[in-house]
Design a protein around this motif. Structure first.
Motif, PDB file in Angstrom:
ATOM      1  N   LYS A  29      32.526  -4.283  33.046  1.00 30.57           N
ATOM      2  CA  LYS A  29      32.866  -4.425  34.467  1.00 30.57           C
ATOM      3  C   LYS A  29      32.402  -3.208  35.275  1.00 30.57           C
ATOM      4  O   LYS A  29      31.813  -3.355  36.336  1.00 30.57           O
ATOM      5  N   THR A  30      32.718  -2.022  34.767  1.00 24.51           N
ATOM      6  CA  THR A  30      32.384  -0.820  35.522  1.00 24.51           C
ATOM      7  C   THR A  30      30.871  -0.620  35.586  1.00 24.51           C
ATOM      8  O   THR A  30      30.315  -0.293  36.640  1.00 24.51           O
ATOM      9  N   THR A  31      30.214  -0.865  34.453  1.00 28.50           N
ATOM     10  CA  THR A  31      28.748  -0.807  34.404  1.00 28.50           C
ATOM     11  C   THR A  31      28.165  -1.756  35.452  1.00 28.50           C
ATOM     12  O   THR A  31      27.240  -1.411  36.190  1.00 28.50           O
ATOM     13  N   ARG A  63      40.531   6.291  35.434  1.00 31.87           N
ATOM     14  CA  ARG A  63      39.374   6.198  36.315  1.00 31.87           C
ATOM     15  C   ARG A  63      38.065   6.500  35.580  1.00 31.87           C
ATOM     16  O   ARG A  63      37.972   7.419  34.804  1.00 31.87           O
ATOM     17  N   ASN A  64      37.064   5.673  35.784  1.00 28.51           N
ATOM     18  CA  ASN A  64      35.755   6.003  35.225  1.00 28.51           C
ATOM     19  C   ASN A  64      34.556   5.529  36.032  1.00 28.51           C
ATOM     20  O   ASN A  64      33.433   5.834  35.690  1.00 28.51           O
ATOM     21  N   LEU A  65      34.799   4.825  37.114  1.00 26.31           N
ATOM     22  CA  LEU A  65      33.666   4.441  37.970  1.00 26.31           C
ATOM     23  C   LEU A  65      32.944   5.689  38.501  1.00 26.31           C
ATOM     24  O   LEU A  65      31.721   5.726  38.582  1.00 26.31           O
ATOM     25  N   CYS A 112      35.154  -4.372  44.241  1.00 30.47           N
ATOM     26  CA  CYS A 112      36.379  -3.929  43.596  1.00 30.47           C
ATOM     27  C   CYS A 112      36.219  -4.000  42.091  1.00 30.47           C
ATOM     28  O   CYS A 112      36.115  -5.085  41.521  1.00 30.47           O
ATOM     29  N   ASP A 113      36.172  -2.835  41.449  1.00 27.63           N
ATOM     30  CA  ASP A 113      36.030  -2.776  39.991  1.00 27.63           C
ATOM     31  C   ASP A 113      37.431  -2.934  39.397  1.00 27.63           C
ATOM     32  O   ASP A 113      38.268  -2.043  39.507  1.00 27.63           O
ATOM     33  N   SER A 114      37.674  -4.081  38.790  1.00 23.51           N
ATOM     34  CA  SER A 114      39.022  -4.403  38.305  1.00 23.51           C
ATOM     35  C   SER A 114      39.336  -3.722  36.983  1.00 23.51           C
ATOM     36  O   SER A 114      38.454  -3.542  36.149  1.00 23.51           O
ATOM     37  N   PHE A 147      39.681   0.231  40.871  1.00 24.80           N
ATOM     38  CA  PHE A 147      41.086  -0.203  40.824  1.00 24.80           C
ATOM     39  C   PHE A 147      41.753   0.148  39.495  1.00 24.80           C
ATOM     40  O   PHE A 147      42.900  -0.218  39.266  1.00 24.80           O
ATOM     41  N   ASP A 148      41.012   0.802  38.611  1.00 24.57           N
ATOM     42  CA  ASP A 148      41.567   1.092  37.286  1.00 24.57           C
ATOM     43  C   ASP A 148      42.396   2.373  37.342  1.00 24.57           C
ATOM     44  O   ASP A 148      42.012   3.422  36.821  1.00 24.57           O
ATOM     45  N   ILE A 149      43.567   2.260  37.978  1.00 20.62           N
ATOM     46  CA  ILE A 149      44.432   3.417  38.185  1.00 20.62           C
ATOM     47  C   ILE A 149      44.883   3.976  36.835  1.00 20.62           C
ATOM     48  O   ILE A 149      45.311   3.238  35.967  1.00 20.62           O
TER      49      ILE A 149
END
Ligand SMILES: Nc1ncnc2c1ncn2[C@@H]1O[C@H](COP(=O)(O)OP(=O)(O)O)[C@@H](O)[C@H]1O
Ligand SMILES: [Mg+2]
Lengths: 270, 85
Positions: A16-18, A44-46, A119-121, A39-41
């Motif tokens: 997803k993030t990729t 975080r890695n985006l 939005c990166d879920s 959104f990955d509270i």
């Protein structure tokens, strides 16, 4: 009018993030104004994938809590004009995101004239994933050709159809697209991996992209340069095609077949 | 398909995966949006049925169908072939 796109999957670690990073870069490269939100509270890695981790001062939760303004928290990409990142917070408080808060940030981004809000879920079907999809106009459902990933993404499809603002308002629902990634044509050819058509048939979605399994993705995350910006990579070309299809272009799928064929494959393969 | 495939007698793992998914996805889609008590109901029904017939847990299917204006709770039990199992 800005369009909100959620990149979601159910299962974790599918890409997803990729995908969020590459779609965001691809859209910005075509002149669109893009905001990428993590959104990955807590995880975080985006920002790492985008290579802007050292420039994070304020994050998404800070904006929601009004510790800072949205402008202060948006990180401007140094490579592409019009591309901005809103980093996730590293707080462990799961309730840091609220529906009202998320809506306020999205509205404000729309007011700033962004064309796309991606939005990166996070993984899962809990609150974070729910909020990432709730306001979406479109969904890119990221799937690996593997049973647990397909099954989880089907659950996500169920939520997209029932637990989103568009579903609640009854205005057509969220437009869903399938993005198949970590695709290995050789293993598909040998019957070890489900094909794009198999997955498409099970889920009943139109395919916005098929990204091959590629060592370039690791190299990209190592260097903080999204893979789509790699000049000589099948994965980059596959993401570029996906961007084109997002914008409505009709493009045939590529990289569904193995490039180089070994001696045995040439002897016995079709 | 290549020559190699002709010698392959077992179905490929990809086609097994696809078949398993076809079933599970269809089942999950059919119970989607159904009340949360459905799995529990299914389990308790199974216990009751077990008092009288020795059926396989998989033989009991509980489905909720939505038709225009009303919902139908459908229960199907596949009984074993032979008696006194
Ligand atoms: N096309 C690909 N080829 C090879 N590895 C990939 C590919 N896409 C993603 N990965 C790897 O999979 C892992 C998970 O990717 P990530 O984008 O962080 O997934 P998610 O956000 O869904 O958890 C990472 O190690 C990433 O490098
Ligand atoms: Mg992620």
């Amino acid at each position: 009018m800005s369009e909100i796109i959620v990149v979601t999957s159910g299962k974790g670690g599918v890409g997803k993030t990729t995908t969020s990073a590459s779609l965001g870069c691809g859209l910005a490269r075509r002149g669109k104004r893009v905001a990428l939100i993590d959104f990955d509270i807590g995880l975080r890695n985006l920002d790492l994938i985008m290579g802007c981790e050292r420039r994070v001062v304020y994050d998404f939760v800070n904006v929601i809590n009004r510790d800072c303004t949205l402008k202060q928290a948006l990180i401007r990409d140094k490579r592409l004009e019009g591309l901005h990142v809103l980093a996730a917070s590293q707080t462990r408080d799961k309730d840091a995101l609220t529906e009202d808060g998320v809506q306020r940030v999205l509205d404000e981004l729309a007011g700033e004239g962004f064309d796309y809000i991606i939005c990166d879920s996070p993984a899962g079907i809990e609150k974070g994933a729910h909020l990432a999809m709730y306001f979406a106009d479109r969904a890119v459902v990221v799937v690996n050709p593997e049973v647990s990933s397909v099954r989880d993404s089907d659950r996500i499809l169920g939520l997209l159809a029932s637990k989103t603002r568009r579903a609640a308002n009854g205005n057509g629902g969220v437009k869903e697209h399938l993005l198949l990634t970590r695709y290995n044509p050789r293993r598909v050819a040998s019957g070890e991996m489900m094909s794009v058509n198999d997955v498409k048939e099970i889920l009943g979605l139109d395919v916005i992209g098929v990204v091959p399994e590629s060592t370039d993705v690791l190299a990209a995350s190592n260097s903080g340069v999204p893979v789509i910006l790699n000049e000589a990579s099948d994965a980059a070309d596959a993401y570029e095609d996906a961007v084109g299809r997002l914008l409505g272009e009709q493009l045939p799928l590529r990289f569904l077949e193995e490039r180089k064929r070994g001696f045995l494959a040439r002897m016995f393969g079709g | 398909m290549g020559l190699l495939a002709l010698f392959r007698s077992k179905p490929s793992t990809a086609s097994i995966a696809k078949e398993r998914l076809r079933i599970i996805v269809a089942q999950e889609r059919s119970t989607r949006g159904a009340p949360d008590y459905l799995p529990l109901l299914r389990r308790e029904l199974l216990q009751v049925i077990h008092k009288y017939v020795n059926v396989d847990p998989e033989a009991v299917q509980v489905h909720l169908d939505r038709e225009e204006g009303h919902e139908v709770l459908e229960l199907s039990v596949a009984l074993p072939d032979k008696r006194g199992g």
